[in-house]
Scaffold this motif. Structure first.
Motif, PDB file in Angstrom:
ATOM      1  N   LYS A   1       0.944  -1.083   0.004  1.00 33.99           N
ATOM      2  CA  LYS A   1      -0.051  -0.104   0.254  1.00 33.99           C
ATOM      3  C   LYS A   1       0.599   1.788  -0.172  1.00 33.99           C
ATOM      4  O   LYS A   1       0.974   1.456   0.916  1.00 33.99           O
ATOM      5  N   MET A   2       0.054   1.372  -1.012  1.00 30.32           N
ATOM      6  CA  MET A   2       1.345   3.662  -1.140  1.00 30.32           C
ATOM      7  C   MET A   2       0.930   4.555   0.014  1.00 30.32           C
ATOM      8  O   MET A   2      -0.122   4.547  -0.158  1.00 30.32           O
ATOM      9  N   SER A   3       2.187   5.239   0.664  1.00 27.29           N
ATOM     10  CA  SER A   3       1.608   5.792   1.942  1.00 27.29           C
ATOM     11  C   SER A   3       2.487   7.758   1.328  1.00 27.29           C
ATOM     12  O   SER A   3       3.526   7.331   0.620  1.00 27.29           O
ATOM     13  N   GLU A   4       1.927   8.385   0.917  1.00 23.65           N
ATOM     14  CA  GLU A   4       1.353  10.378   1.342  1.00 23.65           C
ATOM     15  C   GLU A   4       1.735  10.478   2.117  1.00 23.65           C
ATOM     16  O   GLU A   4       1.734  10.330   3.138  1.00 23.65           O
ATOM     17  N   GLN A   5       3.112  11.351   1.505  1.00 24.22           N
ATOM     18  CA  GLN A   5       3.185  12.735   3.117  1.00 24.22           C
ATOM     19  C   GLN A   5       2.025  13.453   3.039  1.00 24.22           C
ATOM     20  O   GLN A   5       2.337  14.013   1.532  1.00 24.22           O
ATOM     21  N   LEU A   6       1.640  14.394   3.620  1.00 34.10           N
ATOM     22  CA  LEU A   6       0.073  15.365   3.617  1.00 34.10           C
ATOM     23  C   LEU A   6       0.575  16.440   4.520  1.00 34.10           C
ATOM     24  O   LEU A   6       0.979  16.067   5.309  1.00 34.10           O
ATOM     25  N   PHE A   7       1.271  17.401   4.182  1.00 33.82           N
ATOM     26  CA  PHE A   7       1.470  18.466   5.153  1.00 33.82           C
ATOM     27  C   PHE A   7       0.787  19.717   4.968  1.00 33.82           C
ATOM     28  O   PHE A   7      -0.645  19.547   4.548  1.00 33.82           O
ATOM     29  N   VAL A   8       0.587  19.348   6.760  1.00 32.76           N
ATOM     30  CA  VAL A   8      -0.866  20.641   6.719  1.00 32.76           C
ATOM     31  C   VAL A   8      -0.369  21.228   8.015  1.00 32.76           C
ATOM     32  O   VAL A   8       0.711  21.215   8.878  1.00 32.76           O
ATOM     33  N   TYR A   9      -1.480  22.359   7.929  1.00 36.03           N
ATOM     34  CA  TYR A   9      -0.552  23.281   8.703  1.00 36.03           C
ATOM     35  C   TYR A   9      -2.034  23.741   9.396  1.00 36.03           C
ATOM     36  O   TYR A   9      -2.799  25.413   9.880  1.00 36.03           O
ATOM     37  N   GLY A  10      -3.559  23.798   9.740  1.00 31.75           N
ATOM     38  CA  GLY A  10      -4.234  24.111   9.955  1.00 31.75           C
ATOM     39  C   GLY A  10      -5.363  23.259  10.728  1.00 31.75           C
ATOM     40  O   GLY A  10      -5.073  23.284  11.715  1.00 31.75           O
ATOM     41  N   ILE A  11      -6.919  22.741  10.531  1.00 38.37           N
ATOM     42  CA  ILE A  11      -7.193  22.216  11.374  1.00 38.37           C
ATOM     43  C   ILE A  11      -6.975  21.063  11.868  1.00 38.37           C
ATOM     44  O   ILE A  11      -6.973  20.120  12.742  1.00 38.37           O
ATOM     45  N   TYR A  86      -9.072  25.571  -1.846  1.00 43.71           N
ATOM     46  CA  TYR A  86      -7.916  25.117  -1.930  1.00 43.71           C
ATOM     47  C   TYR A  86      -7.304  23.927  -3.019  1.00 43.71           C
ATOM     48  O   TYR A  86      -8.588  23.811  -3.785  1.00 43.71           O
ATOM     49  N   LYS A  87      -6.349  23.542  -3.480  1.00 46.20           N
ATOM     50  CA  LYS A  87      -6.377  22.570  -4.669  1.00 46.20           C
ATOM     51  C   LYS A  87      -4.687  21.600  -3.760  1.00 46.20           C
ATOM     52  O   LYS A  87      -4.185  22.912  -2.943  1.00 46.20           O
ATOM     53  N   ARG A  88      -5.507  21.112  -4.226  1.00 47.14           N
ATOM     54  CA  ARG A  88      -3.778  20.100  -3.463  1.00 47.14           C
ATOM     55  C   ARG A  88      -2.404  19.823  -4.865  1.00 47.14           C
ATOM     56  O   ARG A  88      -2.492  19.798  -6.114  1.00 47.14           O
ATOM     57  N   VAL A  89      -1.502  20.148  -3.958  1.00 44.76           N
ATOM     58  CA  VAL A  89      -0.282  20.153  -4.966  1.00 44.76           C
ATOM     59  C   VAL A  89       1.161  20.375  -4.436  1.00 44.76           C
ATOM     60  O   VAL A  89       1.124  19.140  -3.427  1.00 44.76           O
ATOM     61  N   ILE A  90       1.992  19.461  -4.796  1.00 42.81           N
ATOM     62  CA  ILE A  90       3.434  19.210  -4.096  1.00 42.81           C
ATOM     63  C   ILE A  90       4.490  20.219  -4.059  1.00 42.81           C
ATOM     64  O   ILE A  90       4.212  21.166  -4.702  1.00 42.81           O
ATOM     65  N   GLY A  91       4.687  19.872  -2.561  1.00 46.80           N
ATOM     66  CA  GLY A  91       5.890  20.700  -1.847  1.00 46.80           C
ATOM     67  C   GLY A  91       6.541  20.322  -1.368  1.00 46.80           C
ATOM     68  O   GLY A  91       6.870  19.696  -1.620  1.00 46.80           O
ATOM     69  N   GLY A  96      11.053  15.930   3.171  1.00 52.56           N
ATOM     70  CA  GLY A  96      10.498  14.984   1.518  1.00 52.56           C
ATOM     71  C   GLY A  96       9.139  16.103   0.755  1.00 52.56           C
ATOM     72  O   GLY A  96       9.197  17.348   1.367  1.00 52.56           O
ATOM     73  N   LEU A  97       9.765  15.970   0.160  1.00 57.79           N
ATOM     74  CA  LEU A  97       8.408  16.250  -1.060  1.00 57.79           C
ATOM     75  C   LEU A  97       6.901  15.622  -0.584  1.00 57.79           C
ATOM     76  O   LEU A  97       6.812  14.852   0.119  1.00 57.79           O
ATOM     77  N   SER A  98       5.817  16.282  -0.124  1.00 59.99           N
ATOM     78  CA  SER A  98       4.884  16.706   0.311  1.00 59.99           C
ATOM     79  C   SER A  98       3.448  16.837  -0.506  1.00 59.99           C
ATOM     80  O   SER A  98       3.449  17.769  -1.289  1.00 59.99           O
ATOM     81  N   TRP A  99       2.268  16.151  -0.470  1.00 60.23           N
ATOM     82  CA  TRP A  99       1.585  17.117  -0.872  1.00 60.23           C
ATOM     83  C   TRP A  99       1.203  17.923   0.075  1.00 60.23           C
ATOM     84  O   TRP A  99       1.205  18.207   1.206  1.00 60.23           O
ATOM     85  N   VAL A 100       0.287  18.892  -0.693  1.00 60.92           N
ATOM     86  CA  VAL A 100      -0.268  20.593   0.614  1.00 60.92           C
ATOM     87  C   VAL A 100      -1.415  20.878   0.160  1.00 60.92           C
ATOM     88  O   VAL A 100      -1.259  21.222  -1.796  1.00 60.92           O
ATOM     89  N   TYR A 101      -2.706  21.454   0.069  1.00 60.99           N
ATOM     90  CA  TYR A 101      -3.432  22.343   0.094  1.00 60.99           C
ATOM     91  C   TYR A 101      -2.726  23.368   0.272  1.00 60.99           C
ATOM     92  O   TYR A 101      -2.886  24.154   1.562  1.00 60.99           O
ATOM     93  N   VAL A 102      -3.171  24.351  -0.915  1.00 60.66           N
ATOM     94  CA  VAL A 102      -2.564  25.699  -1.288  1.00 60.66           C
ATOM     95  C   VAL A 102      -3.793  26.395  -1.728  1.00 60.66           C
ATOM     96  O   VAL A 102      -4.858  25.745  -1.490  1.00 60.66           O
ATOM     97  N   LYS A 103      -3.842  27.981  -1.984  1.00 62.16           N
ATOM     98  CA  LYS A 103      -5.097  28.221  -2.366  1.00 62.16           C
ATOM     99  C   LYS A 103      -5.460  28.178  -3.674  1.00 62.16           C
ATOM    100  O   LYS A 103      -5.023  27.760  -4.665  1.00 62.16           O
ATOM    101  N   GLY A 104      -6.838  27.816  -3.862  1.00 66.50           N
ATOM    102  CA  GLY A 104      -7.211  28.117  -4.783  1.00 66.50           C
ATOM    103  C   GLY A 104      -7.316  28.464  -5.591  1.00 66.50           C
ATOM    104  O   GLY A 104      -7.186  29.822  -5.682  1.00 66.50           O
TER     105      GLY A 104
END
Length: 108
Positions: A1-11, A86-91, A96-104
């Motif tokens: 099962k592939m794991s992903e990194q998600l950067f979070v900064y809010g809720i 929001y839109k999800r991009v790689i940051g 390392g590289l991580s998904w992040v929800y940035v300004k849509g």
């Protein structure tokens, strides 16, 4: 099962909310997102988001989640497919590289 990194900064910094959302204690580590800045609540951006800004950084957490959790849980929490806030991009983070929800595109 592939794991992903998600950067979070809010809720999703809230552990209780993560437990409720994912149904488990998600593995997380303190992280810094490079090249982004946090919005301050004003007329142009009346919600919490990050946007690209050179020589800036945002503190948060990297969550280690599955691809399914990314598409079925966090995409729905952030409503990337309907609201346009929001839109999800790689940051780039210090972990390392991580998904992040940035300004849509809603407030362009």
């Amino acid at each position: 099962k592939m794991s992903e990194q998600l950067f979070v900064y809010g809720i999703l910094l809230d552990k209780a909310l993560r437990l409720r959302s994912f149904g488990r204690d998600v593995n997380s580590k303190p992280s810094v997102l490079e090249g982004y800045r946090m919005s301050d609540f004003n007329q142009t951006l009346p919600y919490k988001c990050v946007y690209q800004a050179k020589n800036n950084y945002v503190n948060g957490l990297n969550l280690i989640i599955s691809h399914e959790e990314l598409t079925h849980i966090t995409d729905k929490i952030e409503r990337v497919n309907d609201l346009g806030l929001y839109k999800r991009v790689i940051g780039k983070t210090n972990n390392g590289l991580s998904w992040v929800y940035v300004k849509g595109d809603k407030y362009d």
